[in-house]
Design an enzyme around this catalytic site. Structure first.
Site, PDB file in Angstrom:
ATOM      1  N   GLU A 145       0.860  -1.177   0.000  1.00  0.00           N
ATOM      2  CA  GLU A 145       0.000   0.000   0.000  1.00  0.00           C
ATOM      3  C   GLU A 145       0.900   1.233   0.000  1.00  0.00           C
ATOM      4  O   GLU A 145       1.849   1.303   0.779  1.00  0.00           O
ATOM      5  CB  GLU A 145      -0.866  -0.086   1.262  1.00  0.00           C
ATOM      6  CG  GLU A 145      -1.485   1.167   1.735  1.00  0.00           C
ATOM      7  CD  GLU A 145      -2.063   1.002   3.160  1.00  0.00           C
ATOM      8  OE1 GLU A 145      -2.483  -0.114   3.546  1.00  0.00           O
ATOM      9  OE2 GLU A 145      -2.069   2.007   3.887  1.00  0.00           O
ATOM     10  N   HIS A 181      -3.201  -5.677  10.851  1.00  0.00           N
ATOM     11  CA  HIS A 181      -4.166  -6.634  10.304  1.00  0.00           C
ATOM     12  C   HIS A 181      -4.109  -7.983  11.020  1.00  0.00           C
ATOM     13  O   HIS A 181      -3.769  -8.996  10.398  1.00  0.00           O
ATOM     14  CB  HIS A 181      -3.883  -6.880   8.814  1.00  0.00           C
ATOM     15  CG  HIS A 181      -3.923  -5.656   7.951  1.00  0.00           C
ATOM     16  ND1 HIS A 181      -3.350  -5.609   6.703  1.00  0.00           N
ATOM     17  CD2 HIS A 181      -4.476  -4.439   8.150  1.00  0.00           C
ATOM     18  CE1 HIS A 181      -3.546  -4.409   6.174  1.00  0.00           C
ATOM     19  NE2 HIS A 181      -4.221  -3.668   7.026  1.00  0.00           N
ATOM     20  N   ASN A 184      -5.523  -5.668   2.384  1.00  0.00           N
ATOM     21  CA  ASN A 184      -6.174  -5.145   3.593  1.00  0.00           C
ATOM     22  C   ASN A 184      -7.472  -5.923   3.818  1.00  0.00           C
ATOM     23  O   ASN A 184      -8.238  -6.134   2.881  1.00  0.00           O
ATOM     24  CB  ASN A 184      -6.474  -3.664   3.408  1.00  0.00           C
ATOM     25  CG  ASN A 184      -5.284  -2.914   2.842  1.00  0.00           C
ATOM     26  OD1 ASN A 184      -4.808  -3.234   1.756  1.00  0.00           O
ATOM     27  ND2 ASN A 184      -4.800  -1.958   3.568  1.00  0.00           N
TER      28      ASN A 184
HETATM   29  P1  FAD Z   1     -12.555  -5.264  15.093  1.00  0.00           P
HETATM   30  O1  FAD Z   1     -12.909  -4.293  14.043  1.00  0.00           O
HETATM   31  O2  FAD Z   1     -11.260  -5.111  15.782  1.00  0.00           O
HETATM   32  O3  FAD Z   1     -13.741  -5.217  16.160  1.00  0.00           O
HETATM   33  C1  FAD Z   1     -13.685  -5.875  17.392  1.00  0.00           C
HETATM   34  C2  FAD Z   1     -14.419  -5.045  18.433  1.00  0.00           C
HETATM   35  O4  FAD Z   1     -14.643  -5.828  19.591  1.00  0.00           O
HETATM   36  C3  FAD Z   1     -13.638  -3.823  18.901  1.00  0.00           C
HETATM   37  O5  FAD Z   1     -14.479  -2.691  18.848  1.00  0.00           O
HETATM   38  C4  FAD Z   1     -13.221  -4.161  20.313  1.00  0.00           C
HETATM   39  O6  FAD Z   1     -13.108  -3.028  21.159  1.00  0.00           O
HETATM   40  C5  FAD Z   1     -14.326  -5.096  20.759  1.00  0.00           C
HETATM   41  N1  FAD Z   1     -13.910  -6.058  21.785  1.00  0.00           N
HETATM   42  C6  FAD Z   1     -12.818  -6.874  21.749  1.00  0.00           C
HETATM   43  N2  FAD Z   1     -12.765  -7.651  22.847  1.00  0.00           N
HETATM   44  C7  FAD Z   1     -13.841  -7.322  23.610  1.00  0.00           C
HETATM   45  C8  FAD Z   1     -14.316  -7.769  24.870  1.00  0.00           C
HETATM   46  N3  FAD Z   1     -13.669  -8.721  25.562  1.00  0.00           N
HETATM   47  N4  FAD Z   1     -15.443  -7.206  25.374  1.00  0.00           N
HETATM   48  C9  FAD Z   1     -16.106  -6.241  24.674  1.00  0.00           C
HETATM   49  N5  FAD Z   1     -15.690  -5.779  23.466  1.00  0.00           N
HETATM   50  C10 FAD Z   1     -14.571  -6.314  22.939  1.00  0.00           C
HETATM   51  N6  FAD Z   1      -8.231  -2.931   7.036  1.00  0.00           N
HETATM   52  C11 FAD Z   1      -8.603  -2.705   5.757  1.00  0.00           C
HETATM   53  O7  FAD Z   1      -9.224  -3.563   5.135  1.00  0.00           O
HETATM   54  N7  FAD Z   1      -8.306  -1.507   5.150  1.00  0.00           N
HETATM   55  C12 FAD Z   1      -7.600  -0.532   5.789  1.00  0.00           C
HETATM   56  O8  FAD Z   1      -7.356   0.543   5.211  1.00  0.00           O
HETATM   57  C13 FAD Z   1      -7.170  -0.771   7.122  1.00  0.00           C
HETATM   58  N8  FAD Z   1      -6.444   0.149   7.798  1.00  0.00           N
HETATM   59  C14 FAD Z   1      -6.141  -0.063   9.122  1.00  0.00           C
HETATM   60  C15 FAD Z   1      -5.488   0.922   9.834  1.00  0.00           C
HETATM   61  C16 FAD Z   1      -5.252   0.764  11.201  1.00  0.00           C
HETATM   62  C17 FAD Z   1      -4.531   1.827  11.965  1.00  0.00           C
HETATM   63  C18 FAD Z   1      -5.690  -0.417  11.850  1.00  0.00           C
HETATM   64  C19 FAD Z   1      -5.463  -0.622  13.324  1.00  0.00           C
HETATM   65  C20 FAD Z   1      -6.334  -1.402  11.141  1.00  0.00           C
HETATM   66  C21 FAD Z   1      -6.564  -1.251   9.778  1.00  0.00           C
HETATM   67  N9  FAD Z   1      -7.237  -2.214   9.047  1.00  0.00           N
HETATM   68  C22 FAD Z   1      -7.559  -1.989   7.732  1.00  0.00           C
HETATM   69  C23 FAD Z   1      -7.664  -3.497   9.665  1.00  0.00           C
HETATM   70  C24 FAD Z   1      -9.160  -3.563   9.950  1.00  0.00           C
HETATM   71  O9  FAD Z   1      -9.583  -2.424  10.653  1.00  0.00           O
HETATM   72  C25 FAD Z   1      -9.449  -4.836  10.758  1.00  0.00           C
HETATM   73  O10 FAD Z   1      -9.049  -5.943   9.966  1.00  0.00           O
HETATM   74  C26 FAD Z   1     -10.920  -4.991  11.109  1.00  0.00           C
HETATM   75  O11 FAD Z   1     -11.365  -3.916  11.898  1.00  0.00           O
HETATM   76  C27 FAD Z   1     -11.168  -6.297  11.857  1.00  0.00           C
HETATM   77  O12 FAD Z   1     -12.557  -6.464  12.030  1.00  0.00           O
HETATM   78  P2  FAD Z   1     -13.117  -7.402  13.171  1.00  0.00           P
HETATM   79  O13 FAD Z   1     -14.598  -7.368  13.130  1.00  0.00           O
HETATM   80  O14 FAD Z   1     -12.444  -8.707  13.083  1.00  0.00           O
HETATM   81  O15 FAD Z   1     -12.601  -6.757  14.550  1.00  0.00           O
END
Ligand code: FAD
Length: 509
Positions: free
Chosen positions: A364, A447, A485
């Site tokens: 990227e 990620h 991503n």
């Molecule tokens: P998450 O989105 O992490 O959601 C999990 C949620 O559960 C969180 O809100 C957390 O607080 C909550 N949680 C966890 N444990 C508990 C608990 N025990 N009790 C209550 N709540 C809890 N991906 C892309 O595709 N494109 C991008 O441009 C990109 N840029 C990124 C930039 C940054 C800085 C970061 C950090 C990540 C980026 N990503 C990107 C990655 C992407 O955001 C993640 O892959 C995605 O959010 C994962 O989704 P998820 O549903 O698995 O978990």
């Protein structure tokens, strides 16, 4: 200490949780959703505005007295706060994650990239890839509000000079370039530049939250789910572990304040439970429940097939590229070097080198919006993870450990070196002093993927093996790497799982 009895509980409000909540509420099911971070919209956005990259306030950072973002200056605070960006530090890897209602969508760069079809099939050999390409990816793109930058805007705005220079340099080095879709509204961005609306992407906002422009989950999936009237989101609720009961599950929750202190305990009894804490969060809940909640029936794969999507952050110092450029007569750089003092925080370009058997990677072209010319080109390189890592639970620290060693990431550094060497040879450039020692950061993880993999820890639809009515639909399902991503893939997989779960597991009611 309070107790509640409910039917459907979703833990976590990122992509996996948001898809689960929308599809359940649309099927007329009442849903309670627990999120350990803040609901940033509550009380008229009392804890906003989000911070920009240059002058972060304590709402930028999850329970730490200093910011922890890579590259940026470190800001210090008097008080810890439940800020939006978390960094979980393990022995050889630092995992970043969004905190708050919307999870990662609050802090990410919005890049909505579809993986390579062949690699998706390799990673998920049991899934019907055509069905994903025909149905679930388009559905995810639509619901997430994915859009693309127009060539016309891209070519002329000073805010994408960094990307144009990056593309032209990559082209010159013989690499293939791709333009990448995003969930940040490019119509909004144009208006920002015209001075018609408040600036966000053009005002250095992204990893500490965007105040405008980005279609994060609270504006898409979660908004729709709330509009059904059947979703109840409870923030600052951190789940500790779960236990199996006769009728379902008991969930042990700590209620925290904005300083992170536990102010009350809650026990929730539910019939159906959706674990969506993200790769690390969900895996931690499974392992903690094994140890503290005596849930011994999980498949032995829990915690395995974990990876950082092969992330390496790297870059180049470009000061000496001016002279090369004049020689090379490459675009726009004839007149100026560097990546520009004005930079949009939203990446739109990538370098696709996936088909090279020896050095397969996707890079990227990242912005580094410091508000001045820093002569630094930044890249997030994404790789395969042929040897995945592992997450385990260590009772002596009452927490997880991530086992991530050289064998897991050495090839990612080799690929990044190969890439930088080719770029420098073609364009000039030297290792960047702004970046890590040596210029490579394989210990960074934006990620996190895996830990409770589809078809191993769960069946092929996210049903946890060994237990009934326990589900996972988030990044924990994806084994270690997806090559681009990941959130578009996570959303598509969640859609596919929820379709089947609602069709088959809610029949009896
Ligand atoms: P998450 O989105 O992490 O959601 C999990 C949620 O559960 C969180 O809100 C957390 O607080 C909550 N949680 C966890 N444990 C508990 C608990 N025990 N009790 C209550 N709540 C809890 N991906 C892309 O595709 N494109 C991008 O441009 C990109 N840029 C990124 C930039 C940054 C800085 C970061 C950090 C990540 C980026 N990503 C990107 C990655 C992407 O955001 C993640 O892959 C995605 O959010 C994962 O989704 P998820 O549903 O698995 O978990």
């Amino acid at each position: 200490h309070t107790e509640e009895n409910i039917e459907n509980l979703v833990i976590g409000s990122g992509y996996g949780g948001a898809v689960a909540a929308l599809r359940l509420t649309q099927a007329d099911k009442k849903v309670v959703m627990l999120e350990m971070g803040l609901n940033w919209e509550k009380e008229e956005g009392k804890y906003k505005p989000f911070s920009d990259l240059i002058t972060p306030k304590n709402n930028s950072t999850w329970l730490n007295k200093a910011t922890q973002a890579p590259m940026m200056n470190i800001a210090r605070f008097n008080k810890k706060f439940t800020g939006v960006l978390d960094r979980m530090d393990f022995e050889n890897i630092k995992v970043y994650a969004g905190r708050g209602v919307g999870g990662g969508s609050l802090v990410n760069g919005g890049m909505a990239v579809q993986p390579k079809k062949a690699y998706f099939q390799e990673i998920f050999p049991d899934l019907n890839v055509d069905q994903f390409w025909d149905t679930y990816f388009p559905l995810a793109q639509k619901e997430l509000d994915v859009n693309e930058i127009s060539d016309e805007y891209y070519e002329q705005t000073p805010y994408y000079k960094f990307a144009r220079v990056g593309e032209s340099e990559a082209h010159h080095a013989g690499f293939e370039i791709v333009r990448v879709p995003n969930v940040y509204s490019f119509e909004y961005m144009k208006k920002e530049e015209a001075g018609e609306v408040p600036k966000s992407a053009l005002a250095k906002e992204v990893i500490y939250g965007n105040n405008h422009g980005k279609q994060s989950l609270e504006k898409t999936y979660l908004k729709k789910a709330l509009e059904t009237g059947l979703l109840n989101i409870q923030d600052l609720h951190r789940v500790d572990y779960i236990k199996k009961t006769e009728k379902g599950y008991t969930v042990y929750v700590d209620l925290i304040d904005t300083a992170g202190l536990v102010i009350a305990k809650k026990t929730i009894h539910c019939q159906k439970l959706f674990l969506n804490g993200g790769s690390v969060g969900t895996t931690k809940l499974l392992l903690a429940s094994m140890h503290k909640g005596k849930m011994k029936n999980f498949d032995k794969s829990v915690g395995s097939h974990w990876g950082n999507n092969g992330n390496v952050m790297t870059g180049r110092n470009m000061v000496n590229t001016l002279f090369n450029r004049v020689e090379n007569e490459s675009t726009e750089s004839n007149y100026s070097t560097g990546t520009g003092s004005k930079q949009s925080t939203i990446p739109v370009s990538g370098i696709d080198h996936w088909e090279d058997k020896k050095h397969a990677f996707f890079a990227e072209i990242s912005p580094l919006p410091m508000g001045m010319e820093v002569y630094t080109a930044l890249y997030l390189v994404i790789n395969k993870v042929p040897v995945p890592g592992r997450i385990s639970f260590d009772p002596s620290i009452n927490d997880i450990r991530i086992h991530w060693e050289e064998k897991n990431f050495k090839h990612t550094v080799d690929n990044a070196k190969y890439f930088i060497k080719k770029m420098n040879k073609a364009n000039g450039g030297t290792p960047s002093g702004l970046l890590w020692k040596g210029g490579y950061g394989p210990d960074i993880c934006y990620h996190p993927l895996g830990g409770a993999v589809l078809g191993k820890t769960t069946d092929l639809y996210g049903r946890v093996k060994g237990y009934e009515h326990l589900y996972i639909t988030d990044g924990a399902l994806v084994p270690a790497s997806i090559g681009v991503n990941p959130f578009l893939t996570i959303t598509a997989i969640a859609e596919y799982c929820m379709e089947e779960i609602i069709k088959s597991d809610f029949q009896e009611e």
